[in-house]
Design an enzyme around this catalytic site. Structure first.
Site, PDB file in Angstrom:
ATOM      1  N   GLY A 151       0.799  -1.205   0.000  1.00 30.58           N
ATOM      2  CA  GLY A 151       0.000   0.000   0.000  1.00 30.58           C
ATOM      3  C   GLY A 151       0.836   1.260   0.000  1.00 30.58           C
ATOM      4  CG  LEU A 163      -0.699   1.785  -3.888  1.00 26.01           C
ATOM      5  CD1 LEU A 163      -1.764   1.350  -4.901  1.00 26.01           C
ATOM      6  CD2 LEU A 163       0.382   0.720  -3.770  1.00 26.01           C
ATOM      7  CG  HIS A 164       5.360   5.370  -4.576  1.00 30.00           C
ATOM      8  ND1 HIS A 164       5.986   4.683  -5.602  1.00 30.00           N
ATOM      9  CD2 HIS A 164       5.818   4.809  -3.428  1.00 30.00           C
ATOM     10  CE1 HIS A 164       6.800   3.775  -5.101  1.00 30.00           C
ATOM     11  NE2 HIS A 164       6.710   3.808  -3.786  1.00 30.00           N
ATOM     12  CB  ALA A 165       4.876   7.657  -9.741  1.00 32.58           C
ATOM     13  N   GLY A 166       5.899   4.755  -8.516  1.00 28.12           N
ATOM     14  CA  GLY A 166       6.648   3.517  -8.724  1.00 28.12           C
ATOM     15  C   GLY A 166       5.719   2.325  -8.813  1.00 28.12           C
ATOM     16  CG  HIS A 167       3.460   1.054  -5.454  1.00 26.68           C
ATOM     17  ND1 HIS A 167       3.662   2.066  -4.550  1.00 26.68           N
ATOM     18  CD2 HIS A 167       3.982  -0.065  -4.868  1.00 26.68           C
ATOM     19  CE1 HIS A 167       4.252   1.586  -3.472  1.00 26.68           C
ATOM     20  NE2 HIS A 167       4.470   0.303  -3.644  1.00 26.68           N
ATOM     21  CD  GLU A 209      15.486  -3.641 -12.620  1.00 32.98           C
ATOM     22  OE1 GLU A 209      16.124  -2.563 -12.716  1.00 32.98           O
ATOM     23  OE2 GLU A 209      15.508  -4.522 -13.492  1.00 32.98           O
ATOM     24  CB  SER A 215      10.588   4.782  -0.885  1.00 28.98           C
ATOM     25  OG  SER A 215      10.338   4.025   0.293  1.00 28.98           O
TER      26      SER A 215
END
Length: 283
Positions: free
Chosen positions: A31, A33-37, A148, A185
């Protein structure tokens, strides 16, 4: 998009879709969540007929109870974002649903899990493998997507899939960064504005070290990064290792491997941040 909170309901939803031959993508998250997710979910949507995103803060991978308590939980906001991203299901179970009794399974993949995070966070990767394996068994995905940024975790999950074995493909997705370079993160939400600026020195040191390493030996490059962090206000280095990207074992010269990665963990206040950079890549 549908929010599902029990294992039985999720299996009931997926069974007819699987029978129709639909491919299923899984994106495991905790949870916040951000742009990486988002990049993981968007790729999963592009490559699969059905996408399940788990939203579960897994207690067994935390060796610091305070860290577990402070970890951000934003399910309502996560669901809004995931609907925009095109997810089919959000699986947000309770701890009791996932662990009706203690999970006593032990996952051990030395030397991958005994260095770096494995050394400084004992039990962490066992907890990661417990929850990821449970999700694989619950969802039965065609593909599962991991970032990654958690480089060591990705290597260990791949090893778990080889050893178990699970019949699925593990897809690694590149680190997503802010425009100024900070690796995205969920823990970034805990940084104060001042700490947010201080944390930029982590990615700056890594980026600069790539060019530095072209004209310096590996040991000098490692010391360069360590010195950059030691001079940076508000930061405390836990470790910086330059390793073989496959074995995760330290390398001592640039010609030892064709896949070399620098992995770093730094405390900014009490917020623990990880990052990595590729020095050599066979891809």
């Amino acid at each position: 998009m549908k929010l599902v909170q029990t294992i039985n309901e999720l299996r009931a939803e997926l069974a007819p879709l699987r029978k129709e031959g639909k491919t299923i993508g899984l994106v495991p998250t905790m949870g916040a969540l951000h742009a990486g997710h988002a990049s993981l979910v968007k790729r999963a949507v592009a490559e699969n007929d059905v996408v399940v995103v788990s939203d579960f803060v897994n207690p067994t991978q935390f060796n610091d109870k305070n860290d577990l308590l402070k970890y951000p939980r934003t399910l309502d906001a996560d669901c809004k974002l995931l609907e925009e991203y095109g997810a089919t299901f959000v699986f947000a179970p309770s701890v009791e649903e996932i662990y009706p009794e203690p999970d006593t399974r032990v996952f051990s993949y030395p030397p991958l899990d005994t260095v770096m995070e494995g050394k400084y966070r004992p039990g962490h990767f066992n907890g990661v493998c417990q929850i990821v394996s449970k999700l694989f068994l619950i969802v039965g995905p065609t593909r599962a997507y991991f970032g990654e940024k958690d480089f060591q975790q990705l290597a260990i999950v791949r090893e778990m899939v080889r050893k178990y074995p699970f019949d699925l493909q593990i897809v690694g997705c590149p680190i997503v960064r802010e425009e100024d370079g900070l690796a995205l993160s969920s823990r970034n939400a805990r940084l104060t504005p001042e700490q947010r600026v201080q944390a930029l020195q982590i990615s700056k040191a890594l980026f600069t070290s790539v060019d530095y390493g072209k004209t310096h030996v590996l040991s000098e490059t490692r010391k360069f990064v360590e010195d950059c962090i030691s001079r940076a206000e508000g930061l405390c280095l836990e470790y910086f290792e330059i390793v073989d990207g496959n074995t995760l074992q330290p390398v001592h010269a640039w010609d030892e491997s064709d896949y070399i990665v620098g992995c770093i963990t730094v405390f900014c206040g009490d917020v623990r941040l990880i990052d990595n950079i590729k020095y050599k890549c066979k891809e």
